[in-house]
Design an enzyme around this catalytic site. Structure first.
Site, short mmCIF file in Angstrom:
data_model
loop_
_atom_site.label_atom_id
_atom_site.label_comp_id
_atom_site.label_asym_id
_atom_site.label_seq_id
_atom_site.Cartn_x
_atom_site.Cartn_y
_atom_site.Cartn_z
N GLY A 1 15.55 -28.99 49.69
CA GLY A 1 15.97 -29.39 51.08
C GLY A 1 14.94 -30.35 51.31
O GLY A 1 13.66 -30.29 51.13
N SER A 2 15.63 -31.23 52.39
CA SER A 2 14.60 -32.21 53.02
C SER A 2 13.65 -31.66 54.22
O SER A 2 13.94 -30.62 54.36
CB SER A 2 15.50 -33.49 53.62
OG SER A 2 16.04 -34.15 52.71
N HIS B 1 10.16 -31.56 53.77
CA HIS B 1 9.18 -31.07 52.98
C HIS B 1 8.33 -32.37 52.66
O HIS B 1 7.16 -32.22 51.68
CB HIS B 1 9.40 -30.20 51.71
CG HIS B 1 9.98 -28.97 52.15
ND1 HIS B 1 9.70 -28.08 52.89
CD2 HIS B 1 11.37 -28.44 51.71
CE1 HIS B 1 10.51 -27.10 53.10
NE2 HIS B 1 11.67 -27.34 52.26
N LYS C 1 12.23 -25.15 42.56
CA LYS C 1 11.80 -23.77 43.39
C LYS C 1 12.50 -22.91 43.30
O LYS C 1 13.75 -23.03 43.71
CB LYS C 1 11.41 -24.65 44.76
CG LYS C 1 10.48 -25.92 44.82
CD LYS C 1 10.00 -26.39 46.23
CE LYS C 1 10.98 -26.36 47.08
NZ LYS C 1 11.86 -27.78 47.09
N HIS D 1 9.94 -23.11 55.12
CA HIS D 1 11.18 -23.25 55.90
C HIS D 1 11.11 -22.61 57.13
O HIS D 1 12.11 -22.30 57.99
CB HIS D 1 12.34 -22.61 55.17
CG HIS D 1 12.78 -23.15 53.87
ND1 HIS D 1 11.92 -22.53 52.69
CD2 HIS D 1 13.01 -24.26 53.41
CE1 HIS D 1 12.41 -23.34 51.63
NE2 HIS D 1 13.07 -24.28 52.10
#
Lengths: 330, 330
Positions: free
Chosen positions: B53-54, B56, B104, B218
């Site tokens: 996911g963006s 990070h 991940k 998250h």
């Protein structure tokens, strides 16, 4: 206020202990609050010393090392370092070729570096100075007569540092530092204020739909307050201010700098708009930095700094550098 | 919510345009959302692909380049990349020696990388996988069966990337990646939640005097909520959790990572306490990183990741790397 600190009174010392533990290439004098390059003084090399209030990390300690600063003097948060501290750093890095002070234009910094230069002169150290005043936002401010020094400080440190590393004499190193400052302009925008550990409350209030244009790096007031808007419009306001002051053209070094609390994604979104703006003006971002380089604690926002490159400046920018926060070529 | 964005729907695409403009060493496929090393595929070299996911950043796009990843696939914010995207990246970096997926351990990522591996296999690309699950805080979570993957991802990418650069075969590159994961542990602490552009409100509520121990990346819940306290006590809680799981000893690679909104000063204060804790245990931080490496948008807080080094791992860590966010030796 929640901060990762042990005690409000030990913030700077505790930070320095961390810097010492993390970076074996540095020698940290915690008592005198000086971050030295481990191999300073280097015989025959011009020494570079900078410093200023803490809270702007990685400025200045993160730029100590090969090809950049020989020593950095952190003050208390948003407070100038003191003359004795700067003088100790200056004599400590003098390898016989003199020392360049790189000073951001804030009244306290200017006075204390001047006194330190006198003290060092008494010890037989030749000192020259580059005053950085790149911020186009305000003419005078709470802490400054004339323009404030912000992002261009890092450009001056890198480029003058590279020339010093090549063995150039003090006058030449100072000359190139001044040239970088003359060719650089900055403008900053805040989305939120910052909170110092000592105060524990935000440095100013900003509404949920407001931004501060022309912000300084201490949470001092900017040029004007405006309604929050799309990134591309905010960038246009910032870039217009820069371009009005020194028209953008040709090969340009560009930094999109985060103020400490800004997600990196947003800085890249800003950079895309900055690059598009430059293209519109016939300029090109041939070298760039995107990230947190000159911060204001946890403030959200960004600043843009441009420098109109020359062949010499590009070559010195590209020269090897090895510091905690800027590293390439070795 | 104030963010430096143009539109909630274009955040990832606009970020990628910025990455493309800032880093000529990368080739960015904005449409397919893939950040490639410009010279990929390299004949005979094992390709490395990661993604997730963006939100990070700099993970993963900031780690594409010489000595690290060949491609990164960003998903929407906090959302897995899709199988077609990963498969396009995989076939795009295959130089005939196969491709390693670094994944991940989140359910969506695991499934989508598996499907991508099958699709790529159909195209004749040999794919191996390293699953990263270094977070000791929770056994299962909102998004994971088993442990979550966090900071060690960067260690795996760097060390496996260095071995791939040296021309090692796929099985060897995967072997060293798994070894890094096995020797690594992480623990995170949040002082504040983060705010995604789409939601516009914080991912969770945290009181003025509360911290969340064992936070994920998250904004998902951690192990427990506790009263805010001195940095050295918070660090002790985090390090005890790591040490309980894999006793610390010997030469250790340590990262003190900011979650995106944490001032660098505070990360150095944390690092000083981490180094002291290690010393107490007879371990030494012989290599370290302090800064924002695996973030959660604007969250304030930190994570610690440790890796028990061997001679081989240290040598590969020290090998040259040239990416936007990690660079040395060239």
């Amino acid at each position: 206020m929640k901060k990762l600190i042990n005690d409000v009174g030990s913030v700077v010392a505790d930070t320095l202990r961390g810097v010492a533990a993390a970076h074996p290439s540095l020698r940290v004098d915690v008592e005198n609050r000086i971050i030295f390059r481990r191999d300073a003084p280097r015989p025959g090399k011009v020494g570079l010393v900078s410093g200023g209030g803490s809270g702007h990390e990685p400025l200045h300690g993160g730029y100590v090392g090969y090809g950049m600063l020989d020593a950095a003097c952190p003050g208390e948060i948003f407070t100038s370092p003191v003359p004795d501290q700067i003088a100790t750093a200056t004599t400590g890095v003098d390898g016989g070729a003199g020392v360049l002070h790189i000073v951001k234009n804030y009244t306290g910094d200017v006075l204390n570096f001047e006194m330190a230069a006198e003290l060092s002169g008494d010890e037989g150290v030749e000192v020259a100075r580059v005053l950085v005043d790149d911020d186009v936002a305000v003419r005078d401010s709470l802490y400054t007569a004339g323009r404030r020094g912000t992002g261009a400080t890092l450009f001056v440190e890198k480029i003058a540092g590279a020339l010093a590393e090549s063995g150039a004499p003090l006058a030449e190193v100072a000359r190139v530092g001044r040239e970088v400052n003359d060719r650089s302009r900055s403008f900053g925008v805040a989305l939120t204020p910052c909170t110092t550990p000592a105060a524990g409350t935000p440095t100013f209030e900003l509404g949920d739909a407001e931004i501060e244009l022309g912000i300084g790096i201490h949470g001092e007031p900017g040029r004007t307050r405006a309604a929050h808007r799309e990134a591309r419009e905010i960038v246009r306001l910032a870039m217009d201010a820069i371009d009005d002051d020194l028209p953008l053209s040709g090969e340009t070094l560009v930094m999109v700098n985060g103020m400490g609390g800004t997600p990196l994604m947003e800085l890249y979104i800003v950079f895309a708009e900055v690059a598009a703006y430059l293209e519109e003006k016939g300029a090109t971002a041939v070298r760039s930095l995107v990230g947190d380089y000159v911060t204001s604690l946890d403030m959200q926002g960004f600043s843009v700094t441009t420098c109109a490159l020359t062949g010499e400046l590009t070559r010195l920018w590209d020269a090897p550098v090895e510091t905690p926060a800027l590293r390439w070529g070795r």
